[in-house]
Enzyme design. Structure first.
Site, PDB file in Angstrom:
ATOM      1  N   GLY A  25       7.902  27.193 -88.663  1.00  8.65           N
ATOM      2  CA  GLY A  25       9.075  28.041 -88.439  1.00  8.65           C
ATOM      3  C   GLY A  25       9.024  28.636 -87.045  1.00  8.65           C
ATOM      4  O   GLY A  25       8.374  28.108 -86.136  1.00  8.65           O
ATOM      5  N   GLY A  26       9.674  29.774 -86.880  1.00 11.86           N
ATOM      6  CA  GLY A  26       9.710  30.425 -85.569  1.00 11.86           C
ATOM      7  C   GLY A  26       8.331  30.809 -85.074  1.00 11.86           C
ATOM      8  O   GLY A  26       8.138  31.051 -83.879  1.00 11.86           O
ATOM      9  N   GLY A  67       9.595   7.841 -52.717  1.00 12.67           N
ATOM     10  CA  GLY A  67       9.724   9.256 -53.062  1.00 12.67           C
ATOM     11  C   GLY A  67       8.459   9.782 -53.714  1.00 12.67           C
ATOM     12  O   GLY A  67       8.099  10.956 -53.559  1.00 12.67           O
ATOM     13  N   ALA A  68       7.772   8.898 -54.437  1.00 10.82           N
ATOM     14  CA  ALA A  68       6.560   9.330 -55.120  1.00 10.82           C
ATOM     15  C   ALA A  68       5.483   9.749 -54.116  1.00 10.82           C
ATOM     16  O   ALA A  68       4.652  10.615 -54.413  1.00 10.82           O
ATOM     17  CB  ALA A  68       6.055   8.222 -56.029  1.00 10.82           C
TER      18      ALA A  68
END
Ligand code: HXC
Length: 510
Positions: free
Chosen positions: A169-170, A404-405
């Site tokens: 649950g939460g 870009g890497a």
């Protein structure tokens, strides 16, 4: 006087029994330790100072006033791990299933407040049936009080969650907001809604283990950073892990005695990179050969295996390592690996842990699924995290650093302090084959011409010297001397200070 002392001892003894001998036996029968046994294993012997041992709940519904066990289902306090202080709470499943009441939450909040004030980490040992059903909204309020403190403490003191039973649950959101989550295999699970609700709503049939067990969260969801076989191993490993961490954001990474020569030469690294650029090798080997005593605490080892993250020590000091792993997906950057590394980099930067980045990356993983699922945003997380980091950063390119890497993987341009490359490095916009096929499309029908063009491109770009000529690479180094070079680089950066412009906080692409 003696009577009072005896009474205190009796009350203590009663509190130590939690939910009673039968429930303790049940806990043991499941292969689980009790809340107190866990604390004993986690902390240095005799170091635990308990608080709120006699706190009891105030609920009067459902006959609860008849049962008021001392401590209310959670053991809280502080102690030391190898002499360094930590606050700890350990939920006691033998008392109302470790469920969280208003007072149970208050006990946790109290030690979290102390941890924040006194600059020591919080370790939570979670084993709970969730909200105390008899208390209703008072319990939910208690959770929210804990959540708020998790957020306040984030970046101030390290927070570690060890899930040793149910967490549903939460209730999952408190661990989710801590820095690291570890789980015990086969006896712990985490999910927002359990198998029964899942079946009702989506008609999917799944066991608790499949839905939220350690394997699921370490391999599929990446909610957890690691898992261990049983309670004892998990607690031992928490002690090992704790030793890498600073106590708080101002404390600096700890320095431990070390028994490894900082100038150690590793000749085997000179032959690690295969002649064929498409053949993989194990980047973990580089990490182990660089680190003090080959000790590497890997984080999220079973998720996004194309990226390695974890902690080592160099000259006794903690260093966070981020490394492409050519053994998996050729070390490509994809959504999962970018998220994994970004979160790790942010942790290290928040707690002043220097970063070592080892690069062998052919680029971002192409594909419809990657694009549809937001590789742009997720890749940007890693770029953002490195660019924002102000801790000492040392980068070593071992082989490919394409496109870009190359920029993303802690290049000089985004703030790394010392950038080294092995002579086997290829720093370029892309690999020779791909580049030739684009530049010389009209010659594709002629294999000889294309082969010559590819060779020409390789000779010009498949090396570290173009970048070194521009100062993007500080030095091309011998692989065998990597440990010495990296140790010296970090030593030179020990007093690094960076001023950032004022801002309330950044807006990382979440
Ligand atoms: C009060 C609880 C409890 C709870 C368990 N117990 N969960 N008491 N509130 N939430 C008690 C049981 O009554 C039992 O008491 C003892 O703990 C052990 O439980 P068992 O069921 O016998 O154990 P086991 O078979 O191991 O099953 C464990 C369990 C199950 C799977 C956790 O107890 C369970 O499903 N509990 C309810 C879980 C739940 O729905 N919680 C609310 C979730 S919602 P005795 O006296 O017999 O020993 C939630 C919201 C949080 O948490 C929101 C935060 C924002």
């Amino acid at each position: 006087m003696r009577d009072v002392l005896e009474q205190l001892e009796e009350r203590r003894q009663d509190a130590r029994m939690g939910g009673g001998a039968d429930r303790i036996a049940k806990q043991h029968a499941k292969g689980k330790l009790t809340a107190r046994e866990r604390i004993e294993l986690l902390l240095d012997e005799g170091s635990f100072e308990e608080y709120d041992m006699f706190v009891a709940h105030r609920c009067t519904d459902f006959g609860m006033e008849q049962q008021k066990p001392a401590g209310d289902g959670v053991v809280t306090g502080w102690g030391t791990i190898n002499g360094r202080m930590t606050y700890v709470f350990s939920q006691d499943f033998t008392v109302f299933g470790g469920s969280l009441s208003e007072t149970h939450a208050q006990k946790i909040c109290k030690i979290m407040d102390m941890a924040l004030q006194n600059g020591a980490p919080v370790i939570g040992l979670n084993d709970s049936g969730g909200a105390r059903i008899q208390e209703g909204v008072a319990s939910l309020a208690g959770y929210a009080d804990v959540f708020l403190r998790n957020v306040k403490a984030s970046g101030v003191v390290p927070q570690i969650s060890l899930i040793m039973g149910p967490c549903a649950g939460g209730a999952v959101y408190s661990p989710a907001m801590t820095d690291f989550i570890f789980m015990v295999e086969d006896s712990s699970y985490m999910f927002v809604t359990g198998p029964d609700v899942v079946k009702t709503v989506t008609n999917e049939i799944v066991t608790a283990e499949e839905l939220g067990g350690a394997r699921t969260h370490t391999t599929k969801s990446s909610v957890a950073d690691g898992s261990f076989e049983n309670d004892v191993i998990a607690l031992e490993q928490m002690r090992r892990f704790f030793d890498y961490l600073p106590l708080n954001a101002r404390d600096g990474a700890p320095v431990r005695p070390f028994h490894d020569d900082a100038n150690r030469i590793e000749n085997s690294l000179d032959t690690l990179i295969p002649d064929n650029p498409n053949q993989p090798y194990d980047m973990r080997e580089v990490i182990l050969k660089i680190s003090d005593e080959s000790d590497f605490f890997e984080v999220k080892a079973n998720f996004a295996k194309n990226m390695l993250t974890g902690f080592i020590r160099l000259e006794g000091r903690t260093v966070g390592v981020v490394a492409n792993q050519p053994m998996v997906l050729a070390g490509c950057l994809d959504i999962d690996s970018a998220r994994k590394a970004a979160r790790f980099v942010r942790f290290c930067d928040a707690f002043d842990i220097p970063l070592l980045t080892l690069v062998d990356v052919p680029g971002f993983l192409p594909g419809v699924s990657q694009e549809y699922n937001g590789i742009i945003t997720h890749g940007a997380k890693l770029l953002f995290a490195f660019a924002q980091a102000t801790v000492p950063m040392v980068t070593v390119i071992t082989r490919k650093a394409y496109g870009g890497a190359y920029d993303v993987m802690a290049s000089k341009h985004i703030g790394a302090d010392v950038n080294y490359a092995w002579p086997t490095s290829e720093i370029a916009v892309m690999g020779a084959k791909g580049a030739t096929e684009i530049l010389y499309r009209s010659e594709l029908g002629d294999p000889d011409k294309i082969a010559a063009r590819t060779k020409e491109y390789e000779d010009r770009f498949a090396n570290p010297f173009v970048a070194a000529e521009r100062g993007f690479i500080d030095e091309v180094i011998m692989p065998h001397s990597t440990r010495r070079r990296v140790c010296r680089a970090f030593a030179a950066l020990r007093n690094k200070r960076v001023e950032m412009p004022y801002k309330k906080h950044d807006n990382i692409p979440l």
